[in-house]
Design a protein around this motif. Structure first.
Motif, short mmCIF file in Angstrom:
data_model
loop_
_atom_site.label_atom_id
_atom_site.label_comp_id
_atom_site.label_asym_id
_atom_site.label_seq_id
_atom_site.Cartn_x
_atom_site.Cartn_y
_atom_site.Cartn_z
N ILE A 192 0.84 -1.20 0.00
CA ILE A 192 0.00 0.00 0.00
C ILE A 192 0.87 1.25 0.00
CG2 ILE A 192 -1.63 1.36 1.37
CD1 ILE A 192 -2.77 -1.32 2.38
N ARG A 193 1.94 1.20 0.82
CA ARG A 193 2.80 2.38 0.92
C ARG A 193 3.47 2.66 -0.42
NH1 ARG A 193 8.37 2.76 4.18
NH2 ARG A 193 9.00 1.75 2.26
N VAL A 202 -6.25 -3.97 -7.00
CA VAL A 202 -6.32 -5.42 -6.86
C VAL A 202 -7.21 -5.83 -5.69
CG1 VAL A 202 -4.09 -5.82 -7.96
CG2 VAL A 202 -4.20 -5.57 -5.48
N GLY A 203 -7.94 -4.86 -5.15
CA GLY A 203 -8.97 -5.21 -4.18
C GLY A 203 -8.53 -5.27 -2.74
#
Lengths: 327, 242, 288
Positions: A192-193, A202-203
């Motif tokens: 995420i970072r 990608v959910g």
């Protein structure tokens, strides 16, 4: 290789365990306790900053909330330390949820400012809610860290005893951070970072993961606060102050974010260095200010990350790209 | 068949290499841009077409080889100096200032000029592009995509360029606007401005071009006249998507 | 009358916030960088004014003007020394660099001047305009008047001058700036210089009304930043409007509620606005 590592860890453990006996002077044991508190706080703070990329100013607020919770329980109900610690974690976690839900709607600078706002308001409440917090007069006489088993009781009255307590807490913090870092959660946070848009695509429930890091960090900070209340035997509104946020940010950015060694080195440098520098507070901070400006220009990823890259370059010769330091 | 002779060339790439981060984008590109003509760069995505324009302007660092502009190597010359020496650039996508008026946008196009004739030149340009005169007091954001592309070309022209580097002028425009934008490119060229253009819409672009260059994987595959490339079966098959 | 007096006091405080916040908003507009040391600019400017007016005994208008000019240079120097090396770094690094600068400036002031509060009262700040039961110091009236004038000049600069227009251009489309040859670093430098001189003016007008201390800038940075967020990031007009609102709200908080919570008002307002309208009071605006 396995036992090789084990020996190293045992050696480190032995050094840390024997440390108070070796240094002897109560002053240096006190400094060591401060360093360990900062190491643990910085490690928990890195869970938020280093692994989600979000700059939170609320972290010391959770430390302070934990400290006040533990102090009030100890003073009014005479609760034993494990209960105070548990309650401190719970209130800090609750506070982090209350603060996190609206703050995570904000991006970048607004998030920093929003969390700063909450920390600031928490401090103002501590200063002005006189019947509960006694405001600027602080809450003195918080009972020490204690354990009770039936008729057997033990309490940490000496500096060395407090040192061992905070050593255990710091070790648990380290363990939690390592576990998170090596778990699927930790890898997801890193993903995420590095690329939030991709993670979303990608959910990955990005918000839930960030919140998880935020809340975990807050819980750890709260537990450290409960220790601090007993160790210092008093809690003041300044414990919630933004000065701590600034210190923690400096530690992470000097040491290196998203690593384990970075926050540890940063905390040692930040709290240990002044003991060597031996200069007036203002002069020392002038030097720190300069160091931070220089570091952000020269080693923006922190000393540890920079040193690791240098070491890798020397070992493997010139190469394309350089692997980031993963724990 | 006319050849690409160095004497005629206003801009020459000589074995130019450039990287983006660590990845090589241009791997030894050599070609010349014939003065006073329209040259179009075509090729698949990632071939390095836009990088060629940026290298010419100096916003991408050239690691090897050199770029010669008006018979002078321009390695080390700053982007603004290149612009002062007559290079104008229209980047890909919208490159105007959305909350400034059309006239203010044109003034910004003249940022590098400090002479007193700027306002006169803006008037002349507004005469040339009547649709811009009509909207001169409106925010650029209120113009249609094609009108904005024309505004951006006009902004580039205020510097009285010798060469116009233009990246994908037809991107995202309706077919009618594409025609109009290409007509303007042709008109600008008619006034003596050399044009180096990058276009996905390769057929249309080659149709108005004097020369075409096929770029693939950071290397020049083919150089020829626009017409010859249009009629080249292999080019048709591989790059024009017939 | 109390209400009118508090309204004027609030406008004066709002003017101070506006002068600080305008700089932060303008700098953010052209560089997407938040200058966390901006409150310290005001602290430095106040000490400069103190040195020129109280120590060097220059006449008030000249001391004020010199403060503005010196702060113009200070802003430009700050951009070259602190900001330029981190221009291409991520925003966290930029934030930390300005935070470091803030720590450096505060503690340098402590080393030079000590923590003892300084005062730089002017004849105007000691005289009051009295109409009936209404009593307002002339300094506050001067502050409101000159702040209005300063924003008029700033507005003209941004909308008429070539450099001002280029600032708007940078805040709207950086790629296009490269295409037309606008040097973005020069524009960012200009924004810092203007931000510095606005703060210089604020110091010359406000320092006579209060204490000058090394820590005076900290709450100002926060409040000004809160106001910038309320106004919609990077919008100077939005920041100025929010600053005036905050000043008035604070004045009435002191009068009718309690002075203990006055510093929390800015954050409470900001958090309310952020929850209610995440893009600020005046909606999402592009550019300066």
């Amino acid at each position: 290789m396995r036992w090789h590592r084990l020996v190293v860890w045992l050696l480190i453990a032995a050094v840390l365990a024997l440390w108070p006996l070796y240094v002897g002077s109560p002053y240096l044991v006190g400094v060591s306790i401060t360093v360990l508190i900062y190491i643990a706080l910085a490690l928990s703070f890195d869970l938020v900053v280093g692994r989600t990329g979000l700059l939170s100013f609320a972290h010391p607020g959770f430390f302070g909330i934990g400290a006040y919770t533990a102090a009030l329980l100890g003073l009014h109900l005479g609760s034993p330390f494990p209960l105070r610690l548990g309650a401190a974690v719970v209130t800090a976690v609750l506070a982090s949820i209350i603060i996190g839900v609206p703050s995570f709607r904000l991006s970048y600078h607004s998030f920093a400012m929003g969390t700063l706002g909450f920390a600031f308001i928490a401090q103002i409440i501590a200063l002005n809610w006189i019947p509960v917090t006694r405001g600027p007069l602080c809450l003195p006489g918080v009972p020490p860290v204690d354990l009770r088993m039936g008729s057997w009781t033990w309490s940490a009255t000496t500096l060395s005893e407090n040192y061992y307590v905070v050593l255990i807490l710091a070790t648990i913090t380290l363990w939690i951070v390592v576990r998170v870092a090596h778990s699927r959660i930790g890898r997801t946070l890193m993903a995420i970072r590095d690329d939030e848009t991709l993670a979303k695509a990608v959910g990955v429930p990005v918000l839930r993961y960030k919140m998880l890091a935020f809340v975990t960090g807050a819980g750890v900070a709260g537990s450290l606060g409960s220790f601090f209340a007993s160790y210092a035997s008093a809690v003041c509104p300044t414990e919630l102050g933004i000065a701590y946020s600034v210190n923690l940010i400096i530690i992470l950015f000097l040491g290196g974010r998203g690593t384990l060694a970075g926050p540890i080195l940063g905390a040692i440098l930040f709290t240990g260095l002044p003991e060597f520098l031996r200069m007036a507070e203002a002069w020392r901070l002038v030097v720190y200010g300069l160091l931070i400006i220089l570091a952000s220009a020269l080693v923006p990823e922190g000393i540890i990350t920079w040193a690791f890259e240098m070491w890798q370059k020397r070992r493997e010769g010139p190469q394309l790209g350089s692997a980031p330091l993963a724990n | 068949m006319p050849t690409l002779e160095p004497d005629h060339d206003i801009l020459v790439f000589d074995k130019v290499e450039a990287t983006y981060g660590e990845a090589p984008i241009l791997r030894g590109v050599s070609f010349g841009v014939h003065k006073g003509k329209i040259t179009t760069l075509i090729g698949p995505n990632g071939a390095g077409k836009s990088t060629v324009l940026r290298a010419a302007l100096g916003t991408v660092r050239v690691t090897h080889g050199q770029i010669v502009y008006r018979h002078q190597p321009i390695t080390g010359v700053s982007t603004t100096d290149r612009q002062r020496k007559g290079m104008a650039y229209c980047p890909q996508g919208r490159s105007n200032f959305p909350r400034m008026t059309v006239r203010e946008n044109l003034e910004m196009g003249a940022f590098l000029r400090s002479d007193r004739e700027v306002q006169e030149d803006i008037e002349t340009l507004l005469d040339e592009f009547p649709l811009l005169r009509e909207k001169q007091k409106e925010f650029a954001a209120n113009l249609s995509g094609g009108q904005q592309q024309i505004l951006e070309m006009a902004m580039a022209l205020i510097l009285h360029p010798r060469i116009l580097l233009i990246d994908e002028p037809s991107l995202g425009l309706s077919p009618i606007m594409v025609e109009q934008v290409f007509a303007y490119v042709k008109e600008i060229n008619g006034q003596g401005v050399t044009v180096l253009m990058v276009e996905q819409n390769a057929r249309r672009a080659l149709a108005i071009s004097d020369y075409g260059i096929v770029l693939d994987l950071g290397r020049v595959r083919l150089k020829d006249t626009g017409e010859a490339l249009l009629n080249n079966e292999e080019v048709s098959r591989s790059y024009l998507g017939s | 009358m109390v209400i009118l007096a508090q309204l004027i006091n609030g406008l004066a405080t709002g003017g101070l916030y506006a002068l600080v916040a305008a700089g932060i908003a303008m700098i953010f507009g052209v560089s997407e960088l938040v200058n966390w040391a901006h409150g310290e600019f005001l602290m430095i400017a106040s000490y400069l004014f103190f040195a020129l007016y109280v120590l060097a005994r220059l006449p008030y208008p000249i001391a004020g003007l010199c403060t503005m000019l010196l702060m113009l240079a200070f802003g430009a120097l700050f951009q070259m020394i602190v900001i330029r090396p981190v221009v291409h770094r991520p925003w966290q690094t930029q934030l930390v660099a300005t935070l470091g600068a803030s720590i450096f400036l505060i503690n340098s002031a402590i080393v030079v001047f000590g923590t003892f509060p300084r005062r730089a009262a002017t004849p105007l700040s000691m005289q009051n305009l009295t109409i009936g039961s209404l009593s307002i110091s002339y300094q506050r009236l001067l502050l409101i008047g000159l702040t209005l004038f300063a924003f008029f000049v700033l507005h003209m600069f941004i909308h008429r001058a070539k450099l001002g227009k280029a600032m708007r251009a940078v805040s709207q489309n950086r790629d296009a700036c490269v295409a037309v040859g606008i040097d973005i670093q020069l524009i960012v430098l200009t924004a810092f210089a203007i931000g510095g001189s606005l703060v210089g003016l604020a110091a010359a007008l406000y320092a006579p009304l209060g204490n000058i201390t090394p820590l005076m800038g900290i709450p100002l940075t926060f409040k000004a930043f809160a106001v910038v967020i309320m106004g919609g990031f990077g919008s100077v007009n939005g920041a100025v409007a929010s600053a005036v609102i905050l000043g008035v709200v604070e004045a009435f908080t002191i009068q009718f509620l309690s002075s203990a919570y006055v510093d929390a008002m800015s954050f409470l307002m900001m958090l309310t606005v952020l929850v209610w309208r995440p893009f600020g009071l005046f909606g999402r605006q592009v550019g300066i």
